[in-house]
Write a protein that holds these residues in place. Structure first.
Motif, mmCIF file in Angstrom:
data_model
loop_
_atom_site.group_PDB
_atom_site.id
_atom_site.type_symbol
_atom_site.label_atom_id
_atom_site.label_comp_id
_atom_site.label_asym_id
_atom_site.label_seq_id
_atom_site.Cartn_x
_atom_site.Cartn_y
_atom_site.Cartn_z
ATOM 1 N N CYS A 56 0.813 -1.218 0.000
ATOM 2 C CA CYS A 56 0.000 0.000 0.000
ATOM 3 C C CYS A 56 0.849 1.272 0.000
ATOM 4 N N VAL A 57 2.153 1.118 -0.206
ATOM 5 C CA VAL A 57 3.049 2.263 -0.309
ATOM 6 C C VAL A 57 3.664 2.242 -1.703
ATOM 7 N N ASN A 58 4.281 3.323 -2.096
ATOM 8 C CA ASN A 58 4.889 3.435 -3.408
ATOM 9 C C ASN A 58 6.391 3.208 -3.270
ATOM 10 N N LEU A 59 6.853 1.999 -3.547
ATOM 11 C CA LEU A 59 8.278 1.687 -3.465
ATOM 12 C C LEU A 59 8.959 2.214 -4.715
ATOM 13 N N ILE A 60 9.981 3.056 -4.522
ATOM 14 C CA ILE A 60 10.659 3.719 -5.630
ATOM 15 C C ILE A 60 12.144 3.368 -5.599
ATOM 16 N N ARG A 61 12.611 2.684 -6.633
ATOM 17 C CA ARG A 61 14.027 2.352 -6.761
ATOM 18 C C ARG A 61 14.762 3.637 -7.112
ATOM 19 N N GLN A 62 15.791 3.981 -6.321
ATOM 20 C CA GLN A 62 16.484 5.249 -6.506
ATOM 21 C C GLN A 62 17.994 5.020 -6.423
ATOM 22 N N PRO A 63 18.721 5.139 -7.550
ATOM 23 C CA PRO A 63 20.170 4.958 -7.537
ATOM 24 C C PRO A 63 20.866 6.062 -6.744
ATOM 25 N N VAL A 64 21.824 5.669 -5.907
ATOM 26 C CA VAL A 64 22.608 6.614 -5.110
ATOM 27 C C VAL A 64 24.073 6.213 -5.176
ATOM 28 N N SER A 65 24.956 7.183 -4.976
ATOM 29 C CA SER A 65 26.380 6.887 -4.901
ATOM 30 C C SER A 65 26.645 6.155 -3.599
ATOM 31 N N HIS A 66 27.417 5.084 -3.672
ATOM 32 C CA HIS A 66 27.733 4.317 -2.471
ATOM 33 C C HIS A 66 29.018 3.548 -2.712
ATOM 34 N N ASP A 67 29.794 3.291 -1.656
ATOM 35 C CA ASP A 67 31.114 2.687 -1.800
ATOM 36 C C ASP A 67 31.143 1.164 -1.796
ATOM 37 N N PHE A 68 30.127 0.487 -1.302
ATOM 38 C CA PHE A 68 30.196 -0.965 -1.204
ATOM 39 C C PHE A 68 29.154 -1.625 -2.103
ATOM 40 N N GLY A 69 29.348 -2.928 -2.301
ATOM 41 C CA GLY A 69 28.351 -3.728 -3.008
ATOM 42 C C GLY A 69 28.405 -3.581 -4.514
ATOM 43 N N GLN A 70 27.518 -4.323 -5.161
ATOM 44 C CA GLN A 70 27.466 -4.331 -6.619
ATOM 45 C C GLN A 70 26.493 -3.282 -7.132
ATOM 46 N N ASP A 71 26.618 -2.969 -8.423
ATOM 47 C CA ASP A 71 25.695 -2.021 -9.043
ATOM 48 C C ASP A 71 24.267 -2.497 -8.856
ATOM 49 N N CYS A 72 23.387 -1.585 -8.525
ATOM 50 C CA CYS A 72 21.965 -1.828 -8.334
ATOM 51 C C CYS A 72 21.681 -2.754 -7.139
ATOM 52 N N GLY A 73 22.626 -2.831 -6.193
ATOM 53 C CA GLY A 73 22.409 -3.596 -4.972
ATOM 54 C C GLY A 73 21.771 -2.730 -3.903
ATOM 55 N N PHE A 74 20.914 -3.324 -3.080
ATOM 56 C CA PHE A 74 20.184 -2.608 -2.026
ATOM 57 C C PHE A 74 21.147 -1.924 -1.062
ATOM 58 N N VAL A 75 20.885 -0.662 -0.764
ATOM 59 C CA VAL A 75 21.659 0.098 0.221
ATOM 60 C C VAL A 75 20.800 0.337 1.457
ATOM 61 N N GLU A 76 19.612 0.934 1.268
ATOM 62 C CA GLU A 76 18.724 1.231 2.390
ATOM 63 C C GLU A 76 17.339 1.607 1.880
ATOM 64 N N ALA A 77 16.376 1.577 2.775
ATOM 65 C CA ALA A 77 15.018 2.052 2.478
ATOM 66 C C ALA A 77 14.823 3.342 3.261
ATOM 67 N N VAL A 78 14.316 4.371 2.582
ATOM 68 C CA VAL A 78 14.157 5.677 3.204
ATOM 69 C C VAL A 78 12.715 6.161 2.997
ATOM 70 N N SER A 112 8.156 1.818 -8.395
ATOM 71 C CA SER A 112 8.590 2.846 -9.324
ATOM 72 C C SER A 112 10.044 2.678 -9.650
ATOM 73 N N GLN A 113 10.445 3.310 -10.731
ATOM 74 C CA GLN A 113 11.829 3.320 -11.157
ATOM 75 C C GLN A 113 12.355 4.733 -11.026
ATOM 76 N N GLY A 114 13.421 4.935 -10.273
ATOM 77 C CA GLY A 114 14.008 6.254 -10.137
ATOM 78 C C GLY A 114 14.847 6.616 -11.342
ATOM 79 N N GLY A 115 15.289 7.862 -11.413
ATOM 80 C CA GLY A 115 16.123 8.320 -12.516
ATOM 81 C C GLY A 115 17.575 7.957 -12.307
#
Length: 135
Positions: free
Chosen positions: A40-62, A96-99
């Motif tokens: 019932c919420v709008n989950l939006i994938r949002q790419p952010v700069s981060h130092d660990f993990g693989q590309d498009c890997g989960f960092v956090e939910a905000v 959703s898909q972020g930019g």
């Protein structure tokens, strides 16, 4: 509502490939109990700069606010770069898909409704408009 405990997703791929889409469905499942069995919420994938993990890997939910309410956007930060989805994912109608602007845009959800404000200069998935936040 408050964020479910999803720390085990750290680094899990959430991209546009088959594995990423399957992981996204699992992630959505953590939000369903608070919503009575649906997302019932709008989950939006949002790419952010981060130092660990693989590309498009989960960092956090905000969440957009705490506590959050039905219909609110929850930004799922993933390590940039993360390619936008080229076609809607039928299993994720409320997602959703972020930019590409490292988390500056909310993007457009797969259901065709605008999810928020385009505040960056990255590639947007569609027309954007200001999001309304209840006070």
């Amino acid at each position: 509502m408050n964020l479910p405990k999803i720390h085990q997703f750290e680094g899990v791929p959430l991209g546009d490939d088959q594995q990423g889409r399957a992981n996204w469905v699992v992630l959505e499942g953590y939000f369903k109990p608070q919503c009575g069995g649906t997302v019932c919420v709008n989950l939006i994938r949002q790419p952010v700069s981060h130092d660990f993990g693989q590309d498009c890997g989960f960092v956090e939910a905000v969440p957009s606010r705490t506590p959050y309410y039905r219909g609110d956007p929850i930004y799922i930060h993933v390590k940039a770069p993360c390619r936008p989805t080229s076609s809607p994912d039928d299993s994720a109608g409320t997602t959703s898909q972020g930019g590409d602007n490292a988390g500056q845009e909310a993007g457009q959800d797969n259901g065709g409704q605008d999810a928020g404000t385009d505040a960056g200069t990255g590639t947007d998935q569609g027309a954007s408009s200001s999001a309304t936040t209840p006070s």
